[in-house]
Design a protein around this motif. Structure first.
Motif, PDB file in Angstrom:
ATOM      1  N   ALA A  51       6.174  -1.030  -8.395  1.00 43.39           N
ATOM      2  CA  ALA A  51       6.543  -1.716  -9.640  1.00 43.39           C
ATOM      3  C   ALA A  51       7.656  -2.739  -9.400  1.00 43.39           C
ATOM      4  O   ALA A  51       7.610  -3.858  -9.935  1.00 43.39           O
ATOM      5  CB  ALA A  51       6.970  -0.700 -10.688  1.00 43.39           C
ATOM      6  N   GLN A  52       8.645  -2.360  -8.590  1.00 44.29           N
ATOM      7  CA  GLN A  52       9.722  -3.306  -8.268  1.00 44.29           C
ATOM      8  C   GLN A  52       9.180  -4.517  -7.507  1.00 44.29           C
ATOM      9  O   GLN A  52       9.600  -5.659  -7.747  1.00 44.29           O
ATOM     10  CB  GLN A  52      10.794  -2.606  -7.432  1.00 44.29           C
ATOM     11  N   LEU A  53       8.251  -4.270  -6.613  1.00 32.65           N
ATOM     12  CA  LEU A  53       7.644  -5.355  -5.852  1.00 32.65           C
ATOM     13  C   LEU A  53       6.828  -6.261  -6.766  1.00 32.65           C
ATOM     14  O   LEU A  53       6.793  -7.486  -6.592  1.00 32.65           O
ATOM     15  CB  LEU A  53       6.772  -4.766  -4.749  1.00 32.65           C
ATOM     16  N   SER A  54       6.169  -5.657  -7.751  1.00 32.62           N
ATOM     17  CA  SER A  54       5.404  -6.434  -8.722  1.00 32.62           C
ATOM     18  C   SER A  54       6.298  -7.387  -9.500  1.00 32.62           C
ATOM     19  O   SER A  54       5.949  -8.538  -9.747  1.00 32.62           O
ATOM     20  CB  SER A  54       4.675  -5.482  -9.680  1.00 32.62           C
ATOM     21  N   VAL A  55       7.494  -6.915  -9.871  1.00 34.17           N
ATOM     22  CA  VAL A  55       8.462  -7.777 -10.552  1.00 34.17           C
ATOM     23  C   VAL A  55       8.927  -8.888  -9.615  1.00 34.17           C
ATOM     24  O   VAL A  55       9.001 -10.067  -9.996  1.00 34.17           O
ATOM     25  CB  VAL A  55       9.669  -6.951 -11.051  1.00 34.17           C
ATOM     26  N   ALA A  56       9.241  -8.511  -8.377  1.00 34.77           N
ATOM     27  CA  ALA A  56       9.784  -9.471  -7.417  1.00 34.77           C
ATOM     28  C   ALA A  56       8.799 -10.581  -7.090  1.00 34.77           C
ATOM     29  O   ALA A  56       9.194 -11.746  -6.909  1.00 34.77           O
ATOM     30  CB  ALA A  56      10.202  -8.749  -6.140  1.00 34.77           C
ATOM     31  N   GLY A  79      -0.681  -4.045 -13.882  1.00 37.80           N
ATOM     32  CA  GLY A  79       0.653  -4.327 -14.410  1.00 37.80           C
ATOM     33  C   GLY A  79       0.839  -4.060 -15.881  1.00 37.80           C
ATOM     34  O   GLY A  79       1.904  -4.358 -16.439  1.00 37.80           O
ATOM     35  N   SER A  80      -0.151  -3.446 -16.530  1.00 37.57           N
ATOM     36  CA  SER A  80      -0.099  -3.276 -17.987  1.00 37.57           C
ATOM     37  C   SER A  80       0.937  -2.255 -18.444  1.00 37.57           C
ATOM     38  O   SER A  80       1.308  -2.229 -19.619  1.00 37.57           O
ATOM     39  CB  SER A  80      -1.485  -2.879 -18.519  1.00 37.57           C
ATOM     40  N   ASP A  81       1.412  -1.396 -17.522  1.00 34.81           N
ATOM     41  CA  ASP A  81       2.455  -0.423 -17.873  1.00 34.81           C
ATOM     42  C   ASP A  81       3.537  -0.394 -16.794  1.00 34.81           C
ATOM     43  O   ASP A  81       4.100   0.649 -16.497  1.00 34.81           O
ATOM     44  CB  ASP A  81       1.831   0.967 -18.056  1.00 34.81           C
ATOM     45  N   ARG A  82       3.813  -1.548 -16.239  1.00 34.16           N
ATOM     46  CA  ARG A  82       4.771  -1.651 -15.152  1.00 34.16           C
ATOM     47  C   ARG A  82       6.165  -1.154 -15.559  1.00 34.16           C
ATOM     48  O   ARG A  82       6.881  -0.516 -14.776  1.00 34.16           O
ATOM     49  CB  ARG A  82       4.864  -3.109 -14.691  1.00 34.16           C
ATOM     50  N   ALA A 136      -2.355   4.877 -12.703  1.00 36.70           N
ATOM     51  CA  ALA A 136      -0.923   4.612 -12.833  1.00 36.70           C
ATOM     52  C   ALA A 136      -0.468   3.547 -11.835  1.00 36.70           C
ATOM     53  O   ALA A 136       0.350   2.676 -12.163  1.00 36.70           O
ATOM     54  CB  ALA A 136      -0.122   5.895 -12.630  1.00 36.70           C
ATOM     55  N   LYS A 137      -0.988   3.604 -10.610  1.00 35.31           N
ATOM     56  CA  LYS A 137      -0.645   2.578  -9.617  1.00 35.31           C
ATOM     57  C   LYS A 137      -1.105   1.195 -10.098  1.00 35.31           C
ATOM     58  O   LYS A 137      -0.376   0.205  -9.968  1.00 35.31           O
ATOM     59  CB  LYS A 137      -1.304   2.882  -8.277  1.00 35.31           C
ATOM     60  N   ILE A 138      -2.302   1.130 -10.622  1.00 30.74           N
ATOM     61  CA  ILE A 138      -2.828  -0.142 -11.111  1.00 30.74           C
ATOM     62  C   ILE A 138      -1.978  -0.649 -12.271  1.00 30.74           C
ATOM     63  O   ILE A 138      -1.579  -1.826 -12.309  1.00 30.74           O
ATOM     64  CB  ILE A 138      -4.311   0.011 -11.510  1.00 30.74           C
ATOM     65  N   GLN A 139      -1.643   0.227 -13.186  1.00 29.18           N
ATOM     66  CA  GLN A 139      -0.826  -0.196 -14.318  1.00 29.18           C
ATOM     67  C   GLN A 139       0.601  -0.557 -13.902  1.00 29.18           C
ATOM     68  O   GLN A 139       1.286  -1.312 -14.598  1.00 29.18           O
ATOM     69  CB  GLN A 139      -0.808   0.895 -15.381  1.00 29.18           C
ATOM     70  N   ALA A 140       1.047  -0.031 -12.767  1.00 24.76           N
ATOM     71  CA  ALA A 140       2.373  -0.381 -12.244  1.00 24.76           C
ATOM     72  C   ALA A 140       2.374  -1.720 -11.519  1.00 24.76           C
ATOM     73  O   ALA A 140       3.436  -2.227 -11.171  1.00 24.76           O
ATOM     74  CB  ALA A 140       2.879   0.709 -11.314  1.00 24.76           C
ATOM     75  N   GLY A 141       1.183  -2.279 -11.251  1.00 22.65           N
ATOM     76  CA  GLY A 141       1.122  -3.593 -10.636  1.00 22.65           C
ATOM     77  C   GLY A 141       0.122  -3.763  -9.511  1.00 22.65           C
ATOM     78  O   GLY A 141       0.037  -4.839  -8.927  1.00 22.65           O
ATOM     79  N   ALA A 142      -0.641  -2.728  -9.187  1.00 23.73           N
ATOM     80  CA  ALA A 142      -1.580  -2.807  -8.070  1.00 23.73           C
ATOM     81  C   ALA A 142      -2.899  -3.449  -8.478  1.00 23.73           C
ATOM     82  O   ALA A 142      -3.445  -3.157  -9.536  1.00 23.73           O
ATOM     83  CB  ALA A 142      -1.844  -1.419  -7.496  1.00 23.73           C
ATOM     84  N   THR A 143      -3.412  -4.294  -7.603  1.00 28.54           N
ATOM     85  CA  THR A 143      -4.763  -4.836  -7.766  1.00 28.54           C
ATOM     86  C   THR A 143      -5.796  -3.827  -7.280  1.00 28.54           C
ATOM     87  O   THR A 143      -6.893  -3.728  -7.815  1.00 28.54           O
ATOM     88  CB  THR A 143      -4.896  -6.143  -6.960  1.00 28.54           C
ATOM     89  N   ALA A 144      -5.430  -3.078  -6.238  1.00 23.36           N
ATOM     90  CA  ALA A 144      -6.290  -2.045  -5.667  1.00 23.36           C
ATOM     91  C   ALA A 144      -5.399  -0.934  -5.135  1.00 23.36           C
ATOM     92  O   ALA A 144      -4.174  -1.080  -5.059  1.00 23.36           O
ATOM     93  CB  ALA A 144      -7.164  -2.620  -4.554  1.00 23.36           C
ATOM     94  N   VAL A 145      -6.011   0.186  -4.757  1.00 28.59           N
ATOM     95  CA  VAL A 145      -5.253   1.337  -4.269  1.00 28.59           C
ATOM     96  C   VAL A 145      -5.909   1.874  -3.002  1.00 28.59           C
ATOM     97  O   VAL A 145      -7.057   1.559  -2.695  1.00 28.59           O
ATOM     98  CB  VAL A 145      -5.163   2.456  -5.330  1.00 28.59           C
ATOM     99  N   GLN A 146      -5.157   2.691  -2.270  1.00 31.85           N
ATOM    100  CA  GLN A 146      -5.685   3.382  -1.107  1.00 31.85           C
ATOM    101  C   GLN A 146      -5.243   4.838  -1.134  1.00 31.85           C
ATOM    102  O   GLN A 146      -4.198   5.164  -1.709  1.00 31.85           O
ATOM    103  CB  GLN A 146      -5.176   2.747   0.191  1.00 31.85           C
ATOM    104  N   LEU A 147      -6.030   5.697  -0.487  1.00 32.34           N
ATOM    105  CA  LEU A 147      -5.662   7.110  -0.371  1.00 32.34           C
ATOM    106  C   LEU A 147      -6.062   7.635   0.995  1.00 32.34           C
ATOM    107  O   LEU A 147      -6.854   7.036   1.698  1.00 32.34           O
ATOM    108  CB  LEU A 147      -6.310   7.926  -1.489  1.00 32.34           C
ATOM    109  N   TYR A 148      -5.486   8.768   1.347  1.00 33.61           N
ATOM    110  CA  TYR A 148      -5.813   9.426   2.614  1.00 33.61           C
ATOM    111  C   TYR A 148      -5.475  10.906   2.549  1.00 33.61           C
ATOM    112  O   TYR A 148      -6.351  11.765   2.599  1.00 33.61           O
ATOM    113  CB  TYR A 148      -5.122   8.717   3.773  1.00 33.61           C
TER     114      TYR A 148
END
Length: 352
Positions: free
Chosen positions: A272-277, A345-348, A298-310
Motif C-alpha cells: 500500500a505504501q508503495l502504491s502511494v509512492a 487500489g480501491s481500499d488502499r 485485499a492485496k488487489i484493493q491495497a494496490g496490486a494489479t496481480a498477486v503471487q503465492l507459494y
C-alpha cells in the motif's frame, strides 16, 4: 481440497520439507496431481505490464527453481508463473537443512541461498516452455561472484529470449550482503546494466524488481522513484522477512527468510505504501502470506494489479490456485467490479 490432495499433503508432511518439495514436483510431472486447467472469466482477465493474463493469480518464484515442471504448472489454474532464481553458474546453495515448516504458524523459513542448476540449464528448459500463459524468470547472483550486479544482466542475456518477463531479486536474505543492492546508488547502477541488456533483446521483456518487506517508508519511496526512473515495468512486493514477531512454532528461530501467513499484514502494508509512492506509474504485484481469495482480494484493493503465492501450497495443496481464483471472481462480482483493474487500489487507505 479433494481426497487426493489431502492424502498427498499428509504424505509430504511426514517427510523432510526439502525432500517433500522435490517429490511434489516429480508428482506433478508424473501426472499424479489433478489439475484444473485454465481458470478465467471476463472479470478475472487482465493485463500486467502489457502481458495478457487469464487471471491475476500467479506462482511466485522459488517453487520451480529450475523450470522442471512448467507443463504441469501451466495447467494448475495460475494466470502466470515465475521460476528461478537462476544464477550464471550452478550453485548448491547453503548447507542442509535449510527449509523448515512452521505448521502452527502456517509458515516456512528457508535459507536456500539460490540453489539452482545455472542459467544455461534453465534457459534450455525455458526454450521449450508452454506458451499458454506468461512465464517469467527470477534473476539472481552467484554467492562467490566478484560482480554480483553483472550477474543479473548475464542471466537476462542468456534467458531473456525465452521468457515473458524477468525479475531482479535483490531482496533475498539468504545470500550475504545481497540486500545491500537495494541501496539507492547500488540499485540504480544495477538496474541500468539490466535494462541495457533488456533493451538489446530481440524482443525486450518487462523487468520487475522484487523488494524486501523489511523497509521503512523512506526506503520504500526511494525504491519506487528509482524503479520509475530506471524504466522498470513493475515492482513485486514482497520477498520473505527476517522478522519473527508473534511466531509460535518450535522452528521460529531458524535463520533465513520467513514466508507464509505471518507475512500477510507486513507485506500488504508495504504494498500500500508503495502504491502511494508510485501513484499508478508502475503496476505492482502483491505477494506474501496469501492463503485465501479474501487475502488475494485485499492485496488487489491495497494496490496490486496481480498477486503471487507459494507457501500456502505447502498447507493447502496446488489446488489453492484455482480455489483462490474462483473465489476472487465471486468477490469482485459481489462488490460490483466488472474487472480486476477496477478493484486495484480501491481500499488502499485501510493499509496505510
Amino acid at each position: 481440497m479433494n481426497l487426493i490432495e489431502r492424502t498427498g499433503l499428509a504424505v509430504l508432511h511426514r517427510m523432510d520439507p526439502e525432500a517433500a518439495h522435490g517429490l511434489s514436483l516429480r508428482a506433478l510431472n508424473a501426472g499424479l496431481v489433478p489439475l484444473p486447467g485454465l481458470v478465467t472469466s471476463s472479470r478475472l482477465a487482465c493485463t500486467l505490464a502489457g502481458m495478457a493474463l487469464a487471471n491475476p493469480v500467479g506462482l511466485a518464484a522459488g517453487y520451480d527453481k529450475n523450470a522442471t515442471a512448467l507443463g504441469a504448472l501451466a495447467r494448475a489454474g495460475f494466470g502466470f508463473l515465475e521460476v528461478g532464481a537462476a544464477t550464471p553458474l550452478p550453485q548448491p546453495g547453503n548447507p542442509k537443512p535449510r527449509l523448515f515448516r512452521l505448521t502452527e504458524d502456517r509458515a516456512a523459513i528457508n535459507r536456500f541461498g539460490f540453489n539452482n542448476e545455472g542459467m544455461q540449464a534453465i534457459a534450455a528448459r525455458l526454450k521449450s516452455r508452454p506458451r499458454s500463459l506468461p512465464i517469467g524468470l527470477n534473476l539472481g547472483a552467484n554467492k562467490t561472484s566478484a560482480d554480483r550486479a553483472a550477474d543479473f544482466a548475464h542471466v537476462l542475456a542468456a534467458c531473456g529470449p525465452h521468457v515473458d518477463f524477468a525479475t531482479v531479486n535483490v531482496s533475498s536474505p539468504n545470500t550475504e550482503k545481497l540486500r545491500d543492492l537495494q541501496g539507492a546508488a547500488a540499485l540504480t547502477a544495477l538496474l541500468a546494466r539490466v535494462m541495457e541488456v533488456r533493451d538489446g533483446l530481440a524482443t525486450p521483456v518487462p523487468v520487475f524488481l522484487k523488494i524486501a518487506p523489511d523497509l521503512n517508508g523512506d526506503e520504500i519511496a526511494e525504491i519506487g522513484e528509482i524503479a520509475v526512473a530506471a524504466g522498470l515495468s513493475g515492482i513485486i512486493a514482497t520477498n520473505t522477512t527476517l522478522s519473527r514477531e508473534g511466531l509460535k512454532s518450535a522452528m521460529r528461530n531458524e535463520m533465513g527468510g520467513l514466508s507464509g501467513a505471518p507475512l500477510f499484514e507486513k507485506s500488504t502494508r508495504v504494498l500500500a505504501q508503495l502504491s502511494v509512492a508510485t501513484q499508478g506509474r508502475l503496476p505492482l504485484i502483491g505477494v506474501g502470506g496469501i492463503g485465501s481469495a479474501e487475502q488475494a482480494y485485499a492485496k488487489i484493493q491495497a494496490g496490486a494489479t496481480a498477486v503471487q503465492l507459494y507457501t500456502a501450497m505447502v498447507y493447502q495443496g496446488i489446488g489453492i490456485a484455482a480455489r483462490i481464483t474462483r473465489g476472487l471472481d465471486a468477490l469482485l462480482a459481489k462488490d460490483g467490479f466488472s474487472n480486476v483493474a477496477e478493484a486495484t487500489g480501491s481500499d488502499r487507505g485501510a493499509w496505510l
